[in-house]
Design a protein around this motif. Structure first.
Motif, short mmCIF file in Angstrom:
data_model
loop_
_atom_site.label_atom_id
_atom_site.label_comp_id
_atom_site.label_asym_id
_atom_site.label_seq_id
_atom_site.Cartn_x
_atom_site.Cartn_y
_atom_site.Cartn_z
N THR A 61 17.97 58.25 45.68
CA THR A 61 18.58 57.30 46.52
C THR A 61 17.55 56.20 47.01
O THR A 61 16.33 56.32 47.32
CB THR A 61 19.34 57.83 47.71
N LYS A 94 9.59 61.25 49.44
CA LYS A 94 10.39 60.62 50.22
C LYS A 94 9.43 59.57 50.80
O LYS A 94 8.44 60.07 51.33
CB LYS A 94 11.14 61.57 51.22
N SER A 116 18.06 52.66 49.43
CA SER A 116 18.71 52.09 50.44
C SER A 116 17.96 51.52 51.47
O SER A 116 16.50 51.97 51.88
CB SER A 116 19.54 53.15 51.29
N ARG A 130 22.04 54.60 43.59
CA ARG A 130 21.97 56.12 43.60
C ARG A 130 21.91 56.52 41.99
O ARG A 130 22.31 55.82 41.26
CB ARG A 130 23.12 56.89 44.09
N ASN A 144 18.45 64.34 42.49
CA ASN A 144 19.52 63.05 43.12
C ASN A 144 18.27 62.09 43.47
O ASN A 144 17.05 62.15 44.22
CB ASN A 144 20.17 63.32 44.28
N THR A 163 14.10 58.28 48.09
CA THR A 163 14.21 59.80 48.01
C THR A 163 14.54 60.18 46.68
O THR A 163 15.50 59.65 45.78
CB THR A 163 15.41 60.14 48.89
N LYS A 177 21.96 60.16 39.64
CA LYS A 177 21.97 61.73 39.56
C LYS A 177 21.90 62.05 38.16
O LYS A 177 22.55 61.48 37.22
CB LYS A 177 23.51 61.97 40.10
N ASN A 229 23.23 50.36 48.88
CA ASN A 229 22.28 51.37 48.15
C ASN A 229 22.42 51.57 46.78
O ASN A 229 23.37 50.94 46.02
CB ASN A 229 22.54 52.82 48.97
#
Length: 282
Positions: free
Chosen positions: A239, A216, A241, A168, A237, A225, A170, A166
């Motif tokens: 993500t 999403k 994956s 990520r 946030n 997302t 932030k 994944n």
């Protein structure tokens, strides 16, 4: 009564003339000379033929092996014209349309981020788990008045083989322009992360992130997302994956594994030198 009527003078019957012996002798010699000439001529070829046929044994012969047979001409190899798509390298856009897989390794993704000015760490084992590999980038700005300080945190995780699990991001209190759109320096992070895997069907994600809208998207086991925290509206946030693939996708992925096929080159995304560089780590 005729004169000389005695038996001695009686007429004798006329016989066939007799051929002298000398004639026969000369004829025999002549024929023998002709036959001998014929037999002895041409290195006694005819005499040798008669000797072999009647097996008189007058001559000794050398047995020669039969001449080697001429080898057949080699059949020209048939030419086969392959279609162009059979020899072309795989196209990432086509492959991602039916099989979702990471087409870029973790190390390559981290390198692409660094090439774009996002100074991530090297792809290495995580401190908390030797089986997990990662690279990350963190940047914090100055606190202004009562607002939270602007900060960015980026992390890419995977395994020792380089397979990404994944990615990520932030962002806190991100900078925006007069239209409320995300600063291009920060948007560049999401551009790299979305372009490098070549999952081009997620075409709405980047536009939503640019306008700081929640989105999403799911497709072929991949999930993207981007959302604002409910209790902290200035925090976002992101993500990206791959979910656990179902049976058909797992079998397809195993069939096209690098253990069976030669690995395809990792796709690269050219960066635009005209765009400003994102914030770097302090």
């Amino acid at each position: 009564m005729p004169e000389n009527s005695s038996p001695a003078y009686a007429k004798q019957p006329v016989g066939k003339p007799r051929i002298p012996v000398v004639f026969w002798l000369l004829l025999t010699i002549s024929v023998s000379l002709v036959i001998g000439t014929v037999l002895l001529s041409n290195d006694m070829k005819h005499l040798r033929t008669i000797d072999r046929y009647f097996r008189f044994g007058l001559f000794s012969y050398e047995v020669k092996p039969p001449p080697p047979k001429a080898l057949p001409r080699p059949t020209p190899s048939a030419s086969v014209r392959l279609p162009l798509h059979a020899t072309e390298p795989p196209t990432a856009q086509t492959a991602s349309a039916f099989l979702r897989t990471w087409r870029v390794s973790g190390a390559a993704m981290c390198a692409a981020l660094r090439d774009a000015g996002i100074q991530t760490s090297e792809w290495a084992a995580a401190s908390f788990n030797a089986n997990t590999f990662e690279c990350y980038f963190e940047h914090s700005g100055k606190r202004e008045k009562d607002q939270l300080p602007s900060s960015i945190f980026v992390i890419v995780r995977g395994d020792a083989a380089g397979t990404i699990s994944n990615m990520r991001v932030k962002i806190v209190n991100p900078q925006t322009d007069q239209n409320g759109q995300l600063d291009p320096n920060i948007l560049r992070i999401f551009e790299i992360m979305l372009n490098q895997p070549q999952w081009l069907d997620f075409h709405e994600a980047l536009n939503a992130i640019k306008n700081l809208r929640d989105i999403k998207e799911d497709g072929f086991g991949a999930s993207i997302t981007f959302s604002r925290e409910v209790l902290n509206p200035d925090r976002y946030n992101f993500t990206l994956s791959l979910d656990a693939a179902p049976g058909p996708q797992t079998r397809t992925r195993n069939y096209f594994s690098d253990r069976t096929w030669l690995p395809s080159p990792e796709p690269t995304v050219e960066t635009d030198p005209a765009q400003p560089a994102p914030p770097s780590a302090q």
